[in-house]
Structure formats: C-alpha cells, structure tokens
Design a protein around this motif. Structure first.
Motif, PDB file in Angstrom:
ATOM      1  N   UNK A   1      -0.718  -3.860  -4.180  1.00 33.89           N
ATOM      2  CA  UNK A   1       0.498  -4.290  -4.893  1.00 33.89           C
ATOM      3  C   UNK A   1       1.698  -4.355  -3.965  1.00 33.89           C
ATOM      4  N   UNK A   2       1.888  -3.337  -3.147  1.00 28.39           N
ATOM      5  CA  UNK A   2       3.022  -3.333  -2.222  1.00 28.39           C
ATOM      6  C   UNK A   2       2.907  -4.475  -1.215  1.00 28.39           C
ATOM      7  N   UNK A   3       1.687  -4.742  -0.730  1.00 25.34           N
ATOM      8  CA  UNK A   3       1.506  -5.833   0.227  1.00 25.34           C
ATOM      9  C   UNK A   3       1.791  -7.188  -0.416  1.00 25.34           C
TER      10      UNK A   3
ATOM     11  N   UNK B   1       1.011  -7.694  13.076  1.00 26.18           N
ATOM     12  CA  UNK B   1       1.227  -6.282  13.403  1.00 26.18           C
ATOM     13  C   UNK B   1       1.785  -5.568  12.181  1.00 26.18           C
ATOM     14  N   UNK B   2       1.324  -4.345  11.961  1.00 20.53           N
ATOM     15  CA  UNK B   2       1.802  -3.560  10.830  1.00 20.53           C
ATOM     16  C   UNK B   2       2.137  -2.147  11.289  1.00 20.53           C
ATOM     17  N   UNK B   3       2.865  -1.446  10.444  1.00 19.67           N
ATOM     18  CA  UNK B   3       3.164  -0.039  10.704  1.00 19.67           C
ATOM     19  C   UNK B   3       2.321   0.886   9.832  1.00 19.67           C
ATOM     20  N   UNK B   4       1.468   0.304   9.004  1.00 21.07           N
ATOM     21  CA  UNK B   4       0.686   1.138   8.088  1.00 21.07           C
ATOM     22  C   UNK B   4      -0.509   1.750   8.817  1.00 21.07           C
ATOM     23  N   UNK B   5      -0.919   2.928   8.362  1.00 26.43           N
ATOM     24  CA  UNK B   5      -1.924   3.725   9.053  1.00 26.43           C
ATOM     25  C   UNK B   5      -3.244   3.739   8.284  1.00 26.43           C
ATOM     26  N   UNK B   6      -4.326   3.864   9.038  1.00 31.46           N
ATOM     27  CA  UNK B   6      -5.641   4.059   8.443  1.00 31.46           C
ATOM     28  C   UNK B   6      -6.473   2.800   8.382  1.00 31.46           C
ATOM     29  N   UNK B   7      -7.670   2.858   8.978  1.00 32.06           N
ATOM     30  CA  UNK B   7      -8.544   1.679   8.995  1.00 32.06           C
ATOM     31  C   UNK B   7      -8.933   1.219   7.599  1.00 32.06           C
TER      32      UNK B   7
ATOM     33  N   UNK C   1       6.183  -3.839   6.244  1.00 34.74           N
ATOM     34  CA  UNK C   1       5.608  -3.205   5.049  1.00 34.74           C
ATOM     35  C   UNK C   1       5.571  -1.682   5.168  1.00 34.74           C
ATOM     36  N   UNK C   2       6.068  -1.027   4.139  1.00 34.72           N
ATOM     37  CA  UNK C   2       5.969   0.421   4.023  1.00 34.72           C
ATOM     38  C   UNK C   2       5.320   0.748   2.685  1.00 34.72           C
ATOM     39  N   UNK C   3       4.330   1.618   2.718  1.00 39.64           N
ATOM     40  CA  UNK C   3       3.631   2.010   1.494  1.00 39.64           C
ATOM     41  C   UNK C   3       3.847   3.503   1.302  1.00 39.64           C
ATOM     42  N   UNK C   4       4.697   3.900   0.382  1.00 36.55           N
ATOM     43  CA  UNK C   4       5.033   5.316   0.254  1.00 36.55           C
ATOM     44  C   UNK C   4       3.837   6.188  -0.119  1.00 36.55           C
ATOM     45  N   UNK C   5       3.717   7.291   0.598  1.00 35.24           N
ATOM     46  CA  UNK C   5       2.724   8.330   0.290  1.00 35.24           C
ATOM     47  C   UNK C   5       1.283   7.852   0.427  1.00 35.24           C
ATOM     48  N   UNK C   6       1.069   6.807   1.206  1.00 35.14           N
ATOM     49  CA  UNK C   6      -0.292   6.415   1.600  1.00 35.14           C
ATOM     50  C   UNK C   6      -0.312   6.491   3.119  1.00 35.14           C
ATOM     51  N   UNK C   7      -0.749   7.646   3.636  1.00 34.57           N
ATOM     52  CA  UNK C   7      -0.670   7.924   5.072  1.00 34.57           C
ATOM     53  C   UNK C   7       0.715   7.565   5.600  1.00 34.57           C
ATOM     54  N   UNK C   8       1.711   8.051   4.906  1.00 32.01           N
ATOM     55  CA  UNK C   8       3.094   7.786   5.286  1.00 32.01           C
ATOM     56  C   UNK C   8       3.527   8.763   6.377  1.00 32.01           C
ATOM     57  N   UNK C   9       3.927   8.224   7.508  1.00 34.74           N
ATOM     58  CA  UNK C   9       4.398   9.040   8.623  1.00 34.74           C
ATOM     59  C   UNK C   9       5.865   9.406   8.382  1.00 34.74           C
ATOM     60  N   UNK C  10       6.135  10.699   8.205  1.00 33.47           N
ATOM     61  CA  UNK C  10       7.508  11.113   7.915  1.00 33.47           C
ATOM     62  C   UNK C  10       8.155  11.847   9.086  1.00 33.47           C
TER      63      UNK C  10
END
Length: 425
Positions: A54-56, A248-254, A288-297
């Motif tokens: 949804x966020x994407x 390129x993205x900033x989101x984490x996790x394969x 893109x930022x997805x809160x609380x899904x492997x969110x680097x704080x």
C-alpha cells in the motif's frame, strides 16, 4: 465537538469488538450515498506485506501527480495516520466534521441492537473523506481477512491485490491455510483484475485462480524475478533494475523485493487508466519510507523497528538479522498480543539474540509479562523482563556499543510505545 472528545467516543466503540460482516457498514454507507463506489480503489489483502504494498503504491501514484488516498490500519502513534491524502494525515477539523455527520446516522434504530464497530466507522470516514476530497485513486488496506472485512463494500475496484497469505487471526478467519485464503479471496470481484504475489503455497494460488475463474476476473502473478540485478545493500536499502532502469530504495530486507514487485505489477495492471512514467517510479521508490517495517531509527548503535507479530513476519526479521549483522551482537525487545501465535514466532527468532527484553504492550489484548517471558526463556538464555518500553530501551542500550544492533519487534502497540518516547535518530 472537540477532537479529543471525538477520540474518546471512537475509543468507546472498541468495546463492541471485531464483528466480521458487512451488514452494519452497508447500512451506514447507504445513508451517505455509498461514496466508496464512486472512487477508483485499489483493494489490498494478505497476511504479510499488504502495508508495504500500500505504501509503495501510494508513493508511486503520488509521484506521477495523482491525488492519492491511503487507508491503513492500525495507526502507530496518531489515529489520523490511518487516513491520509498525498501522504498528509486527515486534519482534526475535517475528521471531527465527518465523524459528527456519520454519528448522526448511528443514532438510527437500525444500529440500536447491533452497533457499528470502531473499524467500520473509521472505514466509512475514510471513504467519505477521499470522495469529498476528489481523490484520483484510493489505496485501501483490509483490516483482517477480506470477505467480511468492512473495506469489502467496494463494488468494483480498479484492482484487487493479494500479498503473502499465511496462518494468522485463526479465531476469526479459520485454522487452515485454505480457510484463510478463501476469506482473503473475498475481495475478488466480478470482471476486476487481480494481482497475487507468487511466493505462496501452491494451494493458495489454486484457490485464488478458481475464485477468479468464477468471477470472470483475470489473475496475474507478481514475481520478484521480474526485478533484475537485485542487490541487498544491508542497512543502506535495496536496489534493482526495472524496465532497464536502475531503482534505488532505502527500504530494508530482501523480503521486500516481492512486495515491490507486487506494487509494480499492480501499476502495470491499471496503466490504461492511471499511466505512470518510469522516472516517477524511480523517484517514488527512492524516497519511500515504510514505518515500522524494518525501519532504521538509529545507526550508532543500530536500532530498527519491525511490527513482526506472526511466525512468517518474525521469520523474515530473523533472516534479515542473520544475513546482515554478522560479527555484530544483536539484542531484542519484544511484546505481543495473547491472541497471536507468539510461541512459534519467538521460536523462529530468539536464537539470534544475545539478550532479549520482554515487555507487555500498553493494550488490553497484550499478553502478560510473565507469560511472554516464560515463553522467551524456552528459546533464549538471556531474557530480562521489563516493566515498559523505556525500561527495556535503557536496559539494552546499557549493554550495547556502536557496532551492536537492537531490534524492537512485535505488535503495533510496541511500535506506538517506542514512538511515544520521542527517540531521536
């Protein structure tokens, strides 16, 4: 009516619990002219990944210049996060105005013995807000299941999207993957296209395909294999090639590759109505930022938030930590709800931690500290029960140096408790 008073009234509706079924919200939406059927909606269901998809989708469509509505649940630190337009939360005045309008209908005799639930009311508010605001497209995340979910009053979505489906919410959706899949597939509508991620048990895809066949709906698989030259750059995000362009993205996790692929396949599916240029896909996914899904704080030491609260989600978190934190000590903080399968969730991950702090989230559904601690001790040698999230943060960061990693995971209430600390990055 003040915003604070409105929140109290909505909070009281939680006492009615979760009541699957469309009868109540259908009555309410009929009173206000069924705005949901005058919107262009993308309807997203699944067990894991639906929030990320949804966020994407919202980010990509907004980057193209479309006016986007986004409805998600639950909220993390602000109720208004659940309803946004162009990534801006509904403002308090508009929310109160719509609440008062809908609440006038809830005094009707029809709701006297079968009152509407908090989620149903929130869903109705979202649809009215998006329609009144002339949104080009609304991305709607189901709350639970699909067939009997309040969001499923959409008659004809632009596209129905099914992300990864696994065992969860068994008390309501059923205790087998087949029963749960049938519930999720309830969002499939006649002659409406369907996108399903291909990382599913084969039985899931067969059920979805049969439902589509019975509804004369096309079904398309989304595969991460369509993303070329995929690279997992650890804590710097994911990158890949799509339509011969580097993304390129900033989101984490394969595991996010399949969610991105699912969003991109949906964009392809609706391109005749809402075309999107590749340059805007690049722009959207880069920011893109997805809160609380492997969110680097925080980076030094590394702190990540992940609302992993079922065995599949927790396994993805474990894979990320094991694959990207070699030669680093890993600490954890966890709290979960008693109606979740936290036994198997903890079994899947606690072996990666040096120390795990257990908490009981600030929610009436939370498992007790004693029980979550006793379960954690089966799978980790060093378990420290803490009275709250602040105590857990103070405890774990007291052990850590700048090369260490802290994963805060579990229910969204844990994420809320963390965010309310005002933790600086």
């Amino acid at each position: 009516m003040t915003y604070e008073y409105m929140l109290k009234q909505i909070k009281l509706m939680e006492n009615f619990g979760s009541k699957p079924g469309l009868e109540r919200i259908e009555k309410l939406m009929n009173f206000i002219g069924n705005p949901q059927n005058k919107l262009n909606c993308i309807h997203v269901a699944g067990t894991n990944g639906k929030g990320s998809v949804c966020f994407a989708l919202e980010s990509i469509l907004r980057a193209e210049g479309y006016k986007t509505g986004l409805y998600i649940s639950p909220s993390i630190s602000d109720f208004r996060e659940r309803i946004s337009i162009n990534c801006i939360n509904i403002n308090k005045k508009e929310l109160v105005t719509i609440f008062e309008h809908l609440n006038s209908f809830l005094q009707n005799e029809q709701f006297k013995y079968d009152p509407i639930t908090e989620f149903e009311l929130t869903t109705a508010i979202a649809f009215k807000f998006f329609y009144d605001s002339n949104c080009d497209v609304a991305i709607i995340e189901t709350g639970m299941g699909g067939k009997l979910d309040a969001t499923n009053i959409i008659e004809r979505p632009l596209c129905s999207v099914l992300t990864s489906i696994s065992i969860d919410h068994t008390q309501i959706l059923g205790d087998t993957i087949e029963k749960i899949t049938n519930e999720k597939c309830g969002i499939i509508k006649p002659n409406c296209p369907v996108v399903i991620c291909d990382e599913q048990p084969e039985k899931v895809y067969k059920i979805a395909k049969n439902v589509c066949l019975n509804n004369d709906s096309t079904v398309t698989k989304a595969s991460k294999n369509e993303l070329k030259n995929k690279k997992n750059n650890a804590f710097n995000g994911l990158s890949f090639e799509y339509q011969s362009k580097k993304i390129e993205t900033k989101i984490l996790g394969e595991h996010q590759f399949i969610n991105i692929a699912c969003a991109l396949k949906t964009i392809e599916t609706i391109k005749d109505i809402f075309p999107v240029h590749i340059e805007n896909i690049q722009k959207a996914l880069k920011s893109l930022k997805i809160p609380c899904r492997l969110e680097l704080v925080r980076k030094n030491p590394t702190i990540i938030l992940d609302a992993a609260h079922n065995p599949q989600g927790v396994s993805k978190l474990a894979d990320f930590l094991k694959g990207n934190c070699k030669n680093r000590k890993i600490y954890g903080i966890v709290g979960m709800f008693r109606d979740k399968d936290y036994e198997n969730s903890l079994k899947n991950i606690l072996g990666v931690f040096e120390t795990i702090c257990t908490i009981s989230p600030n929610n009436k559904r939370a498992e007790s500290l004693d029980k979550i601690t006793a379960c954690a001790k089966k799978y980790c040698k060093n378990v420290i029960p803490c009275k709250n999230i602040k105590s857990a943060i103070d405890t774990t960061t007291g052990f850590m140096d700048n090369n260490d990693v802290l994963a805060v995971f579990g229910s969204f209430s844990v994420m809320n408790d963390f965010k309310n600390l005002g933790f600086d990055a």
